[in-house]
Design a protein around this motif. Structure first.
Motif, PDB file in Angstrom:
ATOM      1  N   ALA A  35      -1.114   7.984 -10.371  1.00 47.19           N
ATOM      2  CA  ALA A  35      -0.834   7.555 -11.753  1.00 47.19           C
ATOM      3  C   ALA A  35      -1.349   8.643 -12.672  1.00 47.19           C
ATOM      4  O   ALA A  35      -2.235   9.432 -12.286  1.00 47.19           O
ATOM      5  CB  ALA A  35      -1.494   6.233 -12.071  1.00 47.19           C
ATOM      6  N   TYR A  36      -0.797   8.654 -13.880  1.00 47.91           N
ATOM      7  CA  TYR A  36      -1.134   9.743 -14.803  1.00 47.91           C
ATOM      8  C   TYR A  36      -1.480   9.242 -16.205  1.00 47.91           C
ATOM      9  O   TYR A  36      -1.745  10.035 -17.101  1.00 47.91           O
ATOM     10  CB  TYR A  36       0.037  10.743 -14.874  1.00 47.91           C
ATOM     11  CG  TYR A  36       0.587  11.083 -13.491  1.00 47.91           C
ATOM     12  CD1 TYR A  36      -0.112  11.929 -12.637  1.00 47.91           C
ATOM     13  CD2 TYR A  36       1.773  10.500 -13.021  1.00 47.91           C
ATOM     14  CE1 TYR A  36       0.353  12.210 -11.354  1.00 47.91           C
ATOM     15  CE2 TYR A  36       2.246  10.774 -11.752  1.00 47.91           C
ATOM     16  CZ  TYR A  36       1.536  11.625 -10.916  1.00 47.91           C
ATOM     17  OH  TYR A  36       1.995  11.894  -9.654  1.00 47.91           O
ATOM     18  N   ASP A  37      -1.388   7.919 -16.413  1.00 51.82           N
ATOM     19  CA  ASP A  37      -1.743   7.374 -17.734  1.00 51.82           C
ATOM     20  C   ASP A  37      -2.257   5.937 -17.598  1.00 51.82           C
ATOM     21  O   ASP A  37      -2.189   5.333 -16.524  1.00 51.82           O
ATOM     22  CB  ASP A  37      -0.546   7.444 -18.702  1.00 51.82           C
ATOM     23  CG  ASP A  37       0.599   6.511 -18.327  1.00 51.82           C
ATOM     24  OD1 ASP A  37       0.340   5.405 -17.826  1.00 51.82           O
ATOM     25  OD2 ASP A  37       1.761   6.888 -18.542  1.00 51.82           O
ATOM     26  N   ILE A 190      -9.239  11.553   4.192  1.00 51.81           N
ATOM     27  CA  ILE A 190      -8.363  12.728   4.377  1.00 51.81           C
ATOM     28  C   ILE A 190      -6.925  12.314   4.125  1.00 51.81           C
ATOM     29  O   ILE A 190      -6.480  11.274   4.627  1.00 51.81           O
ATOM     30  CB  ILE A 190      -8.481  13.325   5.799  1.00 51.81           C
ATOM     31  CG1 ILE A 190      -9.874  13.914   6.023  1.00 51.81           C
ATOM     32  CG2 ILE A 190      -7.418  14.396   6.025  1.00 51.81           C
ATOM     33  CD1 ILE A 190     -10.008  14.876   7.189  1.00 51.81           C
ATOM     34  N   VAL A 191      -6.226  13.090   3.322  1.00 52.14           N
ATOM     35  CA  VAL A 191      -4.778  12.906   3.156  1.00 52.14           C
ATOM     36  C   VAL A 191      -4.088  13.866   4.124  1.00 52.14           C
ATOM     37  O   VAL A 191      -4.454  15.037   4.220  1.00 52.14           O
ATOM     38  CB  VAL A 191      -4.338  13.209   1.700  1.00 52.14           C
ATOM     39  CG1 VAL A 191      -2.825  13.381   1.608  1.00 52.14           C
ATOM     40  CG2 VAL A 191      -4.785  12.098   0.759  1.00 52.14           C
ATOM     41  N   LEU A 192      -3.102  13.344   4.856  1.00 49.16           N
ATOM     42  CA  LEU A 192      -2.257  14.180   5.719  1.00 49.16           C
ATOM     43  C   LEU A 192      -0.851  14.154   5.141  1.00 49.16           C
ATOM     44  O   LEU A 192      -0.239  13.089   5.064  1.00 49.16           O
ATOM     45  CB  LEU A 192      -2.181  13.592   7.132  1.00 49.16           C
ATOM     46  CG  LEU A 192      -3.394  13.684   8.043  1.00 49.16           C
ATOM     47  CD1 LEU A 192      -3.034  13.134   9.426  1.00 49.16           C
ATOM     48  CD2 LEU A 192      -3.896  15.122   8.161  1.00 49.16           C
ATOM     49  N   GLY A 213      -1.723   8.748   4.900  1.00 46.40           N
ATOM     50  CA  GLY A 213      -0.527   9.542   5.189  1.00 46.40           C
ATOM     51  C   GLY A 213       0.463   9.589   4.043  1.00 46.40           C
ATOM     52  O   GLY A 213       0.586   8.633   3.253  1.00 46.40           O
ATOM     53  N   ILE A 214       1.180  10.712   3.961  1.00 44.33           N
ATOM     54  CA  ILE A 214       2.363  10.839   3.088  1.00 44.33           C
ATOM     55  C   ILE A 214       3.336  11.697   3.900  1.00 44.33           C
ATOM     56  O   ILE A 214       3.060  12.869   4.162  1.00 44.33           O
ATOM     57  CB  ILE A 214       2.033  11.414   1.680  1.00 44.33           C
ATOM     58  CG1 ILE A 214       3.316  11.716   0.892  1.00 44.33           C
ATOM     59  CG2 ILE A 214       1.112  12.618   1.719  1.00 44.33           C
ATOM     60  CD1 ILE A 214       3.102  11.939  -0.610  1.00 44.33           C
ATOM     61  N   GLY A 215       4.396  11.069   4.385  1.00 43.49           N
ATOM     62  CA  GLY A 215       5.257  11.774   5.326  1.00 43.49           C
ATOM     63  C   GLY A 215       4.498  12.053   6.602  1.00 43.49           C
ATOM     64  O   GLY A 215       4.622  13.128   7.197  1.00 43.49           O
ATOM     65  N   GLN A 223      -1.499   4.642   3.147  1.00 44.82           N
ATOM     66  CA  GLN A 223      -0.358   5.457   2.713  1.00 44.82           C
ATOM     67  C   GLN A 223      -0.501   5.788   1.248  1.00 44.82           C
ATOM     68  O   GLN A 223      -1.070   5.010   0.480  1.00 44.82           O
ATOM     69  CB  GLN A 223       0.967   4.685   2.902  1.00 44.82           C
ATOM     70  CG  GLN A 223       1.232   4.227   4.313  1.00 44.82           C
ATOM     71  CD  GLN A 223       1.422   5.369   5.308  1.00 44.82           C
ATOM     72  OE1 GLN A 223       1.945   6.435   4.950  1.00 44.82           O
ATOM     73  NE2 GLN A 223       0.998   5.165   6.545  1.00 44.82           N
ATOM     74  N   ILE A 224       0.050   6.955   0.872  1.00 46.11           N
ATOM     75  CA  ILE A 224       0.120   7.309  -0.550  1.00 46.11           C
ATOM     76  C   ILE A 224       1.500   7.863  -0.860  1.00 46.11           C
ATOM     77  O   ILE A 224       2.131   8.495   0.002  1.00 46.11           O
ATOM     78  CB  ILE A 224      -0.974   8.331  -0.951  1.00 46.11           C
ATOM     79  CG1 ILE A 224      -0.940   8.564  -2.468  1.00 46.11           C
ATOM     80  CG2 ILE A 224      -0.848   9.664  -0.203  1.00 46.11           C
ATOM     81  CD1 ILE A 224      -2.223   9.145  -3.041  1.00 46.11           C
ATOM     82  N   LEU A 225       1.989   7.579  -2.061  1.00 44.21           N
ATOM     83  CA  LEU A 225       3.219   8.193  -2.552  1.00 44.21           C
ATOM     84  C   LEU A 225       3.017   8.549  -4.018  1.00 44.21           C
ATOM     85  O   LEU A 225       2.090   8.039  -4.670  1.00 44.21           O
ATOM     86  CB  LEU A 225       4.416   7.237  -2.427  1.00 44.21           C
ATOM     87  CG  LEU A 225       5.001   7.019  -1.024  1.00 44.21           C
ATOM     88  CD1 LEU A 225       6.142   5.999  -1.076  1.00 44.21           C
ATOM     89  CD2 LEU A 225       5.509   8.321  -0.394  1.00 44.21           C
ATOM     90  N   VAL A 226       3.898   9.390  -4.514  1.00 45.61           N
ATOM     91  CA  VAL A 226       3.903   9.712  -5.946  1.00 45.61           C
ATOM     92  C   VAL A 226       4.602   8.556  -6.669  1.00 45.61           C
ATOM     93  O   VAL A 226       5.714   8.152  -6.300  1.00 45.61           O
ATOM     94  CB  VAL A 226       4.640  11.056  -6.176  1.00 45.61           C
ATOM     95  CG1 VAL A 226       4.912  11.289  -7.651  1.00 45.61           C
ATOM     96  CG2 VAL A 226       3.814  12.210  -5.595  1.00 45.61           C
ATOM     97  N   LEU A 227       3.928   8.004  -7.670  1.00 45.27           N
ATOM     98  CA  LEU A 227       4.446   6.820  -8.375  1.00 45.27           C
ATOM     99  C   LEU A 227       5.897   7.002  -8.823  1.00 45.27           C
ATOM    100  O   LEU A 227       6.732   6.112  -8.656  1.00 45.27           O
ATOM    101  CB  LEU A 227       3.539   6.541  -9.589  1.00 45.27           C
ATOM    102  CG  LEU A 227       4.001   5.432 -10.527  1.00 45.27           C
ATOM    103  CD1 LEU A 227       3.991   4.073  -9.838  1.00 45.27           C
ATOM    104  CD2 LEU A 227       3.127   5.388 -11.783  1.00 45.27           C
TER     105      LEU A 227
HETATM  106  O1  KIV Z   1      -0.863  15.581  -6.193  1.00 42.48           O
HETATM  107  C1  KIV Z   1      -0.528  14.581  -5.568  1.00 42.48           C
HETATM  108  O2  KIV Z   1       0.097  13.654  -6.097  1.00 42.48           O
HETATM  109  C2  KIV Z   1      -0.908  14.493  -4.162  1.00 42.48           C
HETATM  110  C3  KIV Z   1      -0.331  13.385  -3.336  1.00 42.48           C
HETATM  111  C4  KIV Z   1       1.103  13.571  -3.140  1.00 42.48           C
HETATM  112  C5  KIV Z   1      -1.053  13.198  -2.063  1.00 42.48           C
HETATM  113  O3  KIV Z   1      -1.645  15.298  -3.689  1.00 42.48           O
END
Ligand code: KIV
Length: 276
Positions: A35-37, A190-192, A213-215, A223-227
């Motif tokens: 997130a960014y805001d 750790i993010v992979l 993980g992401i991919g 798990q993580i993804l870009v929002l």
């Molecule tokens: O900058 C980012 O959003 C990230 C994630 C994709 C893991 O590093």
């Protein structure tokens, strides 16, 4: 009559570094999003996202750059301060931008600024064994660290593009070893990114700390993804590892909740979102 907190507020404890470890130990998936805001952060917080990363991906999805390289410490601080205002439950990680951790002093100063001025609970930095000394210094000063292996977007020019990492046996062995070195240095997470699923599973099982993980693999601890990707706002090509949850739910809150449910139940990532 005094206002009473609703029941959800009563049971929702702030996520901590320790609770992330407990989730791994209990086999409970850790749900992370960027997130960014403040407004989006609040949506994520209310949807029970465990970890909100103020990613330097903001250089691409918010600022419109081709890479994350132009992002500055001031940019990260500005966005982290906004995100922090939207969170009461989720743990906030702030990315250390390109070249902001080239020495122990620089890493301490910049990470310290994210902790003191934005309320970050952890910082994330890219790299393997070469970062062990920096990780160890941060941790010794009370700054929790998330390491980032596999595809490291800050090395995009050196890598020659955004490519899957660790496909050859030698590279896979090196990544497993580096993950161990980072854990040994004190990393808490750790993010992979973009790692063959079999290797991601091996690393997740080998480490005591949670692996996100992401991919990578559904067998990762979280798990993580870009929002913006889960909201169908990807710029250019949609990454294979992502999924547009807004398309099937029709609202931002619905999309975030669908992602949370899919990660918690082990339905995401599916076969189509990982690499062999
Ligand atoms: O900058 C980012 O959003 C990230 C994630 C994709 C893991 O590093």
């Amino acid at each position: 009559m005094s206002a009473r907190p609703d029941s959800s507020q009563q049971v929702r404890k702030k996520i901590t570094v320790r609770s992330l470890l407990e989730k791994k130990q209990a086999g409970e998936k850790i749900v992370c999003l960027t997130a960014y805001d403040a407004s989006f952060a609040r949506v994520l917080d209310q949807a029970d996202v465990d970890v909100v990363l103020v990613g330097d991906s903001l250089g691409m999805v918010v600022q419109g750059h081709e890479t994350t390289l132009p992002v500055t410490v001031d940019d990260m601080l500005y966005h982290a301060q906004m995100v922090g205002k939207g969170l009461s439950h989720s743990l906030m990680i702030v990315d250390m931008p390109f070249l902001s951790y080239t020495s122990i002093d620089a890493a301490l100063e910049n990470a310290g600024c994210f902790m003191k001025e934005a309320g970050a609970q952890m910082v994330k930095l890219e790299g393997g064994a070469e970062q062990a000394e920096i990780v160890s210094a941060l941790v010794q000063h009370g700054i929790p660290v998330c390491a980032h292996l596999g595809l490291q977007p800050q090395k995009v020019h050196k890598l020659g593009g955004y490519r899957v990492q660790g496909r050859e046996a030698k590279a896979a062995e090196a990544m497993l070893e580096e993950a161990g070195i980072l854990e040994e240095a004190g990393a808490d997470l750790i993010v992979l990114e973009c790692v063959p699923s079999e290797l991601a599973e091996i690393i997740s099982r080998a480490l005591t700390i949670p692996v996100i993980g992401i991919g990578a693999s559904v067998a990762c601890d979280g798990q993580i993804l870009v929002l913006y990707d889960i909201l169908g706002l990807s710029m250019g090509r949609v990454p294979k590892f992502s999924h547009d949850f807004l398309a099937e739910t029709g609202s931002i809150e619905g999309a975030v909740s669908a992602y949370v449910d899919a990660v918690k139940s082990g339905k995401f990532p599916g076969e189509d979102h990982v690499f062999s």
